[in-house]
Design an enzyme around this catalytic site. Structure first.
Site, PDB file in Angstrom:
ATOM      1  N   LYS A 100       0.758  -1.276  -0.029  1.00  9.28           N
ATOM      2  CA  LYS A 100      -0.062  -0.065   0.117  1.00  9.28           C
ATOM      3  C   LYS A 100       0.800   1.366   0.155  1.00  9.28           C
ATOM      4  CE  LYS A 100      -4.367  -1.456   1.356  1.00  9.28           C
ATOM      5  NZ  LYS A 100      -4.389  -2.615   2.767  1.00  9.28           N
ATOM      6  N   ARG A 101       2.229   1.223   0.770  1.00  6.28           N
ATOM      7  CA  ARG A 101       3.019   2.441   0.499  1.00  6.28           C
ATOM      8  C   ARG A 101       3.169   2.577  -0.878  1.00  6.28           C
ATOM      9  NH1 ARG A 101       7.708   1.733   1.286  1.00  6.28           N
ATOM     10  NH2 ARG A 101       7.825  -0.689   1.189  1.00  6.28           N
TER      11      ARG A 101
END
Ligand code: GLU
Ligand code: ZN
Length: 493
Positions: free
Chosen positions: A255-256
């Site tokens: 998700k980063r």
């Protein structure tokens, strides 16, 4: 031998780009070899299971147009294909290993195991993991434990000596010492649930899987799986562990880096054919050159040999570019049906469209088509058509290096050019030239003229090309908006 491959996700979260790539590689490999693609739901982890994840799995594959030959919903000769419906089988096979002396019941309580762990840690002992205390219980001892109502798990007897080798099509042979396999892994839990390893191995064997293509993070489980195949006396399938998908920074895609769930990509307006094409190029290539492939083409040209050994980089910009290309291949009609839901969702139009809205929309589609990266871009690009600008921030009118007074003059000038030009039926190129001269007269750059006009028409700095916007808005609204903006600028000035 018929090729039989499977995608075996655990429904514990939304379908991730990496997972979907695994599914696609399996699917294409099956198709390219005239084999079968099987979907198996590995839902042994009841705590992390969710109905939403299972539905998301089905929705994602349906959206991509990936049909499974055997699996849940469609059935098949080796069903059921959902592991929670196969628990009796796992139990039976685990018991069989016990009778064959390859596995044993362990009656140790959670407390005992906890104490053991703590002791091992404190002593920094080389021996980590279960101490095999129950591996040689006599029949009397077992009977006594049972009569006390003690619950047991079934553990595999991992050989203390020797080595185990996994043959991997891509990575070559991977060999591990057996004593490095954490001692005596649980196969069947005390509640009768299988562990992932047991269920996975039994199912791959029972379902006649010939090749296992799965994420490389499963390599550490490989030796244990091979030991299980040996314990059962079965031949293992061929392995092909897939290099991981990482972000541009070399870390596993997460998700980063941005969206990772296919659902997010779908909602933002990526086309399934674009996502499928791009994801297939992450870690696989045809000839190192060609990048565009339809699903049907991949179904015939996919080969394991062309999978890259190095991790694949997922490049969001590249995906945007692919998506733009696929959007521009759509006919206006196709694109209209794809875009309409975004306008409805934004509250710009409601169904059924009025005649006027239909016309507006039909004019909009070919203009935005050239500028969309994702379908949802249509919302910011077209909001000026459906909503009146509010002009809250008057500084937007003032281009870099210009002043409010200059912005006002420029807007008055372009108003006059448009008024005259449109009434005389001049082309946009001619009017544009006049605006360039206006900028020169005012001693400003072209943006000093275009920007106030753009903001007057759309209320925003990003928009469709200026004359396209004017054409879409129509003369009446065009002049009304410039009037409003002029009035505002005058009252400020
Ligand atoms: N259920 C496992 C997963 O979610 C499957 C691994 C495998 O393909 O063996 O990744
Ligand atoms: Zn024990």
């Amino acid at each position: 031998m018929e090729v039989r491959v499977r995608y075996a996700p655990s429904p514990t979260g939304l379908q991730h780009i990496g997972g979907v790539r695994t599914a696609l590689f399996n699917y294409f490999f099956a198709r390219a070899n005239g084999g079968k693609f099987i979907l198996r739901v590995e839902d042994t982890d009841q705590e992390r299971y969710s109905d939403e994840s299972l539905q998301d799995l089905y929705d994602t594959l349906a959206w991509l147009g990936i049909k499974w030959d055997e699996g849940p919903l469609v059935g098949g000769p080796y069903g059921p294909y959902v592991q929670s419906e196969r628990f009796d089988l796992y139990k039976k096979y685990a018991e069989q290993l016990v009778s064959d002396g390859k596995a044993y019941h362990c009656y140790c309580t959670e407390e005992r195991l906890e104490t053991l762990r703590a002791e091992q840690q404190a002593a920094k002992s080389e021996m980590q993991g279960y101490d095999r205390r129950c591996s040689n219980l006599t029949d009397e001892q077992r009977a006594e434990h049972e009569s006390q109502g003690l619950r047991s798990v079934i553990r595999l007897k991992v050989p203390m000596e020797g080595k185990t080798t996994i043959h991997d099509v891509l990575m070559g042979d991977i060999t591990r010492r057996n004593r490095d396999v954490s001692p005596d892994p649980v196969l069947l839990k005390s509640d009768g649930f299988p562990t992932y390893h047991l269920a996975n191995v039994i199912d791959d064997h029972m379902m006649g899987i010939t090749h296992i293509m799965r994420a490389q993070e499963w390599i550490p489980s490989g030796p244990l799986h091979i030991l299980l195949y040996e314990a059962f006396g079965w031949d293992p399938p061929l392995y092909c562990h897939l290099p991981m998908v990482m972000g541009k920074d070399g870390q596993k895609l997460s998700k980063r880096h941005g969206s990772t769930s296919v659902r997010d990509f779908r909602l933002k307006g990526y086309l399934p054919e674009a996502l499928m094409n791009y994801v297939s190029m992450v870690g696989w290539s045809y000839d190192g050159q060609r990048e565009f492939f339809t699903k049907e083409e991949l179904e015939s040209v996919f080969t394991l040999e062309k999978i890259n050994k190095a991790p694949g980089v997922f490049d969001y910009k590249k995906l945007d570019w692919f998506n733009g290309q696929y959007i521009r291949q759509k006919s206006d009609g196709e694109l209209s049906s794809l875009l309409l839901p975004y306008l409805v969702e934004a509250g710009f139009v409601s169904l059924p469209l009025s005649e006027e809205q239909k016309e507006k929309f039909a004019a909009l589609v070919p203009v935005v088509k050239e500028r969309l990266k994702v379908l949802s871009d249509v919302v910011p690009l077209s909001s000026f058509l459906f909503e009146e600008p509010t002009y809250e921030d008057l500084s937007l009118f003032v281009a870099k290096g210009a002043t409010p007074a200059l912005a006002l003059k420029a807007l008055e000038g372009s108003y006059a050019i448009l008024k005259k030009g449109l009434s005389e039926g001049k082309g946009s190129e001619e009017m544009e030239k006049e605006m360039v001269s206006l900028a020169e007269e005012l001693g400003t750059k072209i943006n000093g003229v275009f920007m106030p006009l753009r903001v007057a028409l759309t209320g925003s700095l990003v928009s469709l090309p200026l004359f396209d916007s004017i054409y879409l808005l129509g003369q009446e609204k065009t002049f009304a908006r410039i009037d409003t903006a002029l009035a505002l600028l005058r009252s400020e000035g």
